[in-house]
Design an enzyme around this catalytic site. Structure first.
Site, PDB file in Angstrom:
ATOM      1  N   LYS A   8       0.815  -1.204   0.000  1.00  0.00           N
ATOM      2  CA  LYS A   8       0.000   0.000   0.000  1.00  0.00           C
ATOM      3  C   LYS A   8       0.864   1.276   0.000  1.00  0.00           C
ATOM      4  CE  LYS A   8      -4.096  -1.931   0.033  1.00  0.00           C
ATOM      5  NZ  LYS A   8      -3.980  -3.396   0.048  1.00  0.00           N
TER       6      LYS A   8
HETATM    7  C1  LIG Z   1      -5.354  -4.189   0.675  1.00  0.00           C
HETATM    8  C2  LIG Z   1      -6.815  -3.998   0.720  1.00  0.00           C
HETATM    9  C3  LIG Z   1      -7.608  -4.445   1.779  1.00  0.00           C
HETATM   10  C4  LIG Z   1      -7.091  -5.321   2.883  1.00  0.00           C
HETATM   11  O1  LIG Z   1      -5.969  -4.930   3.489  1.00  0.00           O
HETATM   12  P1  LIG Z   1      -4.940  -5.977   4.174  1.00  0.00           P
HETATM   13  O2  LIG Z   1      -4.145  -5.084   5.033  1.00  0.00           O
HETATM   14  O3  LIG Z   1      -4.138  -6.605   3.074  1.00  0.00           O
HETATM   15  O4  LIG Z   1      -5.747  -6.955   4.943  1.00  0.00           O
HETATM   16  C5  LIG Z   1      -8.947  -4.153   1.772  1.00  0.00           C
HETATM   17  N1  LIG Z   1      -9.505  -3.467   0.771  1.00  0.00           N
HETATM   18  C6  LIG Z   1      -8.794  -3.036  -0.274  1.00  0.00           C
HETATM   19  C7  LIG Z   1      -9.474  -2.260  -1.343  1.00  0.00           C
HETATM   20  C8  LIG Z   1      -7.440  -3.306  -0.356  1.00  0.00           C
HETATM   21  O5  LIG Z   1      -6.742  -2.921  -1.425  1.00  0.00           O
END
Ligand SMILES: *Cc1c(COP(=O)(O)O)cnc(C)c1O
Length: 397
Positions: A186
């Site tokens: 992210k």
């Molecule tokens: C990455 C992501 C999540 C979940 O996050 P994690 O930290 O990997 O559990 C949820 N929604 C979206 C749109 C994402 O891109």
């Protein structure tokens, strides 16, 4: 998008603070920690950056969504409206608390189509969960209006759009609750982690307790704390929070770089007749984590995507055929393949997703190609990439 591209001294220093005193947990051990409260500091920083009253860190973005739903009192048999284009975490978090994921179409914003949302509302609907996919946002004003009209909760999944704004408000802060992920890919990362933000004190206190076994966090003797309700362990560790503290300081720079790189790519692709771009809602400013564009039809998009890869243009995605992000490949959801028995409400209420018509979503997803925006590209690299992309794509329009 990935903050891990800029991992360095700042992150190392924050982590070393934690290692130096050895308190890896966010609660308790006051005497040993020499004033280091990384999770608490990151929560304060998030409140500041997101201009909200409350922030609760969690172990992941998926758990943040689960916690947000639980904090709002959503449970078995409640229906949560979510888009067909998202990440599997959306329905995972809904199912985790026994609620029912109701998938609806997206439009040319690549997020929830407000009209499709209206059509999906039933007496059991409790939440509308827009997902701000690939750096840009849902039509929040329209969705908020629908929530007001039907007394529903607006929960923003801003995991892929941290730093974007809508109506001058940070994404995630416009609805009743907002969620972020700080997983490794992210815009800013903790390694693993997530957060719930809100201006609602009750939702916040519920989140604070729920992420830590229902502990009420009154006083400073964990063993003596009471449990007003059932909870779970969705805590972040101090080590992960420490990384996040260094990363959140870098967010403005990341956003600036993403915007620069995005504009170079977009300006070049805009010269190709037949290429159009995802609609960004009025009043919205994306975080520029991806550039999303449309080709005239599905064949053109699939072939262009393939050609981009063959010509050495990495980090382009054709989500329509992707296992993680679009309803088409979610057989495990369609067939409710769970390890153990699911709540009866899910079994009886889940729509039959084998039969449901998502041709409106197919229309947009089939034509979409997304380019990740990397932070580490030099200006020469982005320019070369832009020229290459435009040249390759021009053969398919
Ligand atoms: C990455 C992501 C999540 C979940 O996050 P994690 O930290 O990997 O559990 C949820 N929604 C979206 C749109 C994402 O891109």
């Amino acid at each position: 998008m990935p903050g891990f591209e800029f991992f360095g001294e700042e992150e190392r220093k924050q982590v070393n603070d934690v290692l130096d005193n050895g308190v890896l947990m966010r609660y308790g051990f006051d005497g040993m920690r020499n004033g280091h409260w990384k999770a608490k500091e990151l929560e304060a920083s998030l409140r500041n950056v997101m201009k909200v009253q409350h922030a609760q860190l969690t172990s992941s973005g998926t758990s943040a969504l689960t916690v947000a739903l639980a904090a709002a009192g959503v449970g078995a048999g409640d229906e949560v409206i979510m888009p067909t284009f998202t990440f599997v975490a959306s329905f995972e978090s809904i199912i985790a608390i026994g609620a029912v994921p109701v998938l609806v179409d997206i439009d040319d914003t690549l997020t929830l189509d407000p009209q499709a949302v209206k059509n999906a509302i039933t007496a059991k609907t409790r939440v509308i969960m827009p997902v701000h996919m690939c750096g840009s946002m849902a039509q929040l004003k329209e969705l908020k209006q629908i929530c007001n009209d039907h007394n529903l909760i607006l929960l923003e999944d801003a995991c892929q759009a941290i730093g974007g704004t809508y109506d001058d408000k940070p994404l995630g802060s416009y609805g009743h609750l907002g969620c972020f992920s700080f997983d490794f890919v992210k815009t800013i990362t903790c390694g693993e982690g997530g957060a719930v933000i809100t201006n609602n004190k009750e939702y916040y206190l519920n989140s604070d307790h729920y992420t830590d076994h229902g502990h009420d966090h009154v006083g400073n003797d964990r063993g003596a704390e009471s449990h007003p309700f059932l909870g779970y362990n969705y805590r972040i560790s101090e080590l992960n929070a420490a990384v996040g503290l260094a990363q959140i300081e870098k967010l403005p720079r990341f956003l600036e770089l993403q915007k620069q790189h995005y504009l170079i790519l977009k300006n070049e692709l805009a010269k190709v007749d037949g290429v159009t771009f995802r609609r960004i809602p009025e009043a919205g400013v994306p975080n520029y984590g991806f550039l999303n564009f449309f080709l005239p039809n599905e064949n053109a998009a699939r072939n262009a995507h393939k050609a981009l890869g063959e010509n050495g243009v990495d980090a382009c995605f054709y989500w329509y055929d992707n296992n993680w992000h679009y309803i088409k490949k979610w057989d495990h959801l369609k067939n409710l393949k769970s390890l153990g028995r699911l709540p009866q409400e899910i079994k009886t209420q889940l729509p039959d997703y084998h039969k449901q018509d998502f041709s409106k979503s197919d229309h947009w997803m089939g034509r979409t190609i997304s380019s990740l925006i990397k932070l580490s590209w030099t200006e020469e690299e982005v320019t070369a990439r832009a020229n290459k992309m435009a040249e390759v794509v021009s053969h398919f329009v």
